[in-house]
Design an enzyme around this catalytic site. Sequence first.
Site, PDB file in Angstrom:
ATOM      1  N   THR A  35      -6.845  -6.372 -10.641  1.00  0.00           N
ATOM      2  CA  THR A  35      -7.229  -5.313  -9.703  1.00  0.00           C
ATOM      3  C   THR A  35      -8.025  -4.260 -10.467  1.00  0.00           C
ATOM      4  OG1 THR A  35      -5.141  -4.142 -10.058  1.00  0.00           O
ATOM      5  CG2 THR A  35      -5.216  -5.708  -8.228  1.00  0.00           C
ATOM      6  N   SER A  61       1.595   4.401   3.915  1.00  0.00           N
ATOM      7  CA  SER A  61       0.148   4.160   3.994  1.00  0.00           C
ATOM      8  C   SER A  61      -0.200   2.682   4.140  1.00  0.00           C
ATOM      9  CB  SER A  61      -0.521   4.707   2.729  1.00  0.00           C
ATOM     10  OG  SER A  61      -0.125   3.949   1.598  1.00  0.00           O
ATOM     11  N   ASN A 115       8.361  -1.605  -2.528  1.00  0.00           N
ATOM     12  CA  ASN A 115       7.051  -1.358  -1.899  1.00  0.00           C
ATOM     13  C   ASN A 115       6.352  -2.677  -1.555  1.00  0.00           C
ATOM     14  OD1 ASN A 115       7.464   1.364  -2.326  1.00  0.00           O
ATOM     15  ND2 ASN A 115       6.131   1.490  -4.125  1.00  0.00           N
ATOM     16  N   GLY A 135       9.008  -3.203  -6.477  1.00  0.00           N
ATOM     17  CA  GLY A 135       9.498  -4.351  -5.720  1.00  0.00           C
ATOM     18  C   GLY A 135       9.690  -4.033  -4.251  1.00  0.00           C
ATOM     19  N   ASP A 142      -4.498   9.224  -2.161  1.00  0.00           N
ATOM     20  CA  ASP A 142      -3.312   8.999  -2.991  1.00  0.00           C
ATOM     21  C   ASP A 142      -3.243   7.508  -3.335  1.00  0.00           C
ATOM     22  OD1 ASP A 142      -0.838   8.812  -4.163  1.00  0.00           O
ATOM     23  OD2 ASP A 142       0.308   9.523  -2.437  1.00  0.00           O
ATOM     24  N   GLU A 186       9.767  -3.954 -13.450  1.00  0.00           N
ATOM     25  CA  GLU A 186      10.696  -2.817 -13.446  1.00  0.00           C
ATOM     26  C   GLU A 186      12.153  -3.269 -13.429  1.00  0.00           C
ATOM     27  OE1 GLU A 186       8.153   0.862 -11.519  1.00  0.00           O
ATOM     28  OE2 GLU A 186       9.409  -0.305 -10.172  1.00  0.00           O
ATOM     29  N   ASN A 202      13.654   2.204  -5.755  1.00  0.00           N
ATOM     30  CA  ASN A 202      13.882   3.571  -6.228  1.00  0.00           C
ATOM     31  C   ASN A 202      13.876   4.556  -5.073  1.00  0.00           C
ATOM     32  OD1 ASN A 202      13.655   2.770  -8.962  1.00  0.00           O
ATOM     33  ND2 ASN A 202      11.436   3.024  -8.924  1.00  0.00           N
ATOM     34  N   ASP A 214       0.920  -2.065  -5.221  1.00  0.00           N
ATOM     35  CA  ASP A 214       2.043  -2.775  -4.588  1.00  0.00           C
ATOM     36  C   ASP A 214       1.632  -3.318  -3.213  1.00  0.00           C
ATOM     37  OD1 ASP A 214       3.522  -1.957  -6.788  1.00  0.00           O
ATOM     38  OD2 ASP A 214       4.204  -0.145  -5.772  1.00  0.00           O
ATOM     39  N   GLY A 256     -12.351  -3.060  -6.488  1.00  0.00           N
ATOM     40  CA  GLY A 256     -11.802  -4.263  -5.858  1.00  0.00           C
ATOM     41  C   GLY A 256     -10.995  -5.110  -6.813  1.00  0.00           C
TER      42      GLY A 256
HETATM   43  O1  RIB Z   1       3.905   1.576  -7.806  1.00  0.00           O
HETATM   44  C1  RIB Z   1       4.482   2.751  -7.306  1.00  0.00           C
HETATM   45  C2  RIB Z   1       5.958   2.768  -7.558  1.00  0.00           C
HETATM   46  O2  RIB Z   1       6.200   2.778  -8.954  1.00  0.00           O
HETATM   47  C3  RIB Z   1       6.669   3.980  -7.028  1.00  0.00           C
HETATM   48  O3  RIB Z   1       7.138   3.806  -5.716  1.00  0.00           O
HETATM   49  C4  RIB Z   1       7.757   4.239  -8.042  1.00  0.00           C
HETATM   50  O4  RIB Z   1       9.043   4.102  -7.549  1.00  0.00           O
HETATM   51  C5  RIB Z   1       7.481   3.301  -9.202  1.00  0.00           C
HETATM   52  O5  RIB Z   1       8.333   2.240  -9.192  1.00  0.00           O
END
Ligand code: RIB
Length: 304
Positions: free
Chosen positions: A215, A286, A44, A42, A241, A139, A12, A247, A220
Amino acid sequence: MGAAVVVVGSVNTDVVAELDRFPRPGETLRAVAVRRNLGGKGANQAVAARRVHDDVAFIGRVGDGAQGDGVREELAGHGVDVDHTRTVPDAATGTAFIQVAAGENTIVLDAGANDAWDRLDDAERRDVADAAVVVCQMEIPSAVNRAVAQACRGRLVVNAAPAREVTDLLSSCDPLVVNEHELAVLTGVDVDGPTQARSAARSVLDRGARSVVVTLGAAGAVWVTTEGGGVVTPPDVEVVDSTGAGDAFVGVLAARLAVGGELGDAIRWAVAAGSLAVQTSGTHASYPDADGIVAMLDSIVSKS
Ligand code: RIB
């Protein structure tokens, strides 16, 4: 020959608004800051895996036009092989509208091209079959994930995020990775804390999964297999954040499994990665490298 780690999933553009607080229904608020960056669970996960492993590929779908070209180039810029990230004609690239306030986030998705496929092509199937570890999440259409499970000859990591029933994948995943909310959706049991999480995760083993990792945010993760399991706890950290921290966890877990790590060891790395990721704004911006994770491992506590 395909990559050692193959992530099949969503990509995305994230449109992120940082806020002092979340708006109430009907309210208009000014953002403190706004940014657009690469996202998608995905993509990420692929970037997080690539931070700690040299050989990572991403299979997904983008729309035609500048936005699709841009996210593909950004992903490639992180060192991820995007040869099989295909363009869907007349489709828009997925977009996620994200609000971040006080370390928490809300996400609204326009799936776009992520929804515009229902199978793997021959080259993609070969990539999945050749990988040591394959990762998928929720997703993208269920039919694609089923095709991934059928093609996978290595280890399949299934991340049931966002929450979706995964009955048809359970016998293939090793592990299934969920958070407490996703586990509650799968089991119908409210999950709050490590003890309930372990017990609910065991009920997923009874339904066919070979291993389940839950998770728990700041607490943890817990994990169970038919042979045992454990609890892995990070130190207290300041959460700036949490977007994409799950991910980071999944990507690093997959990368460690691909180098032959035991599940418990891979979870320690993944907990360290998630814990480091929440301390800075953004998703892949990050994500830590191997040196950062190794420096944190001493402060991660593992118990059986
Ligand atoms: O887990 C975070 C992600 O969820 C974001 O990057 C957003 O695009 C959604 O897919």
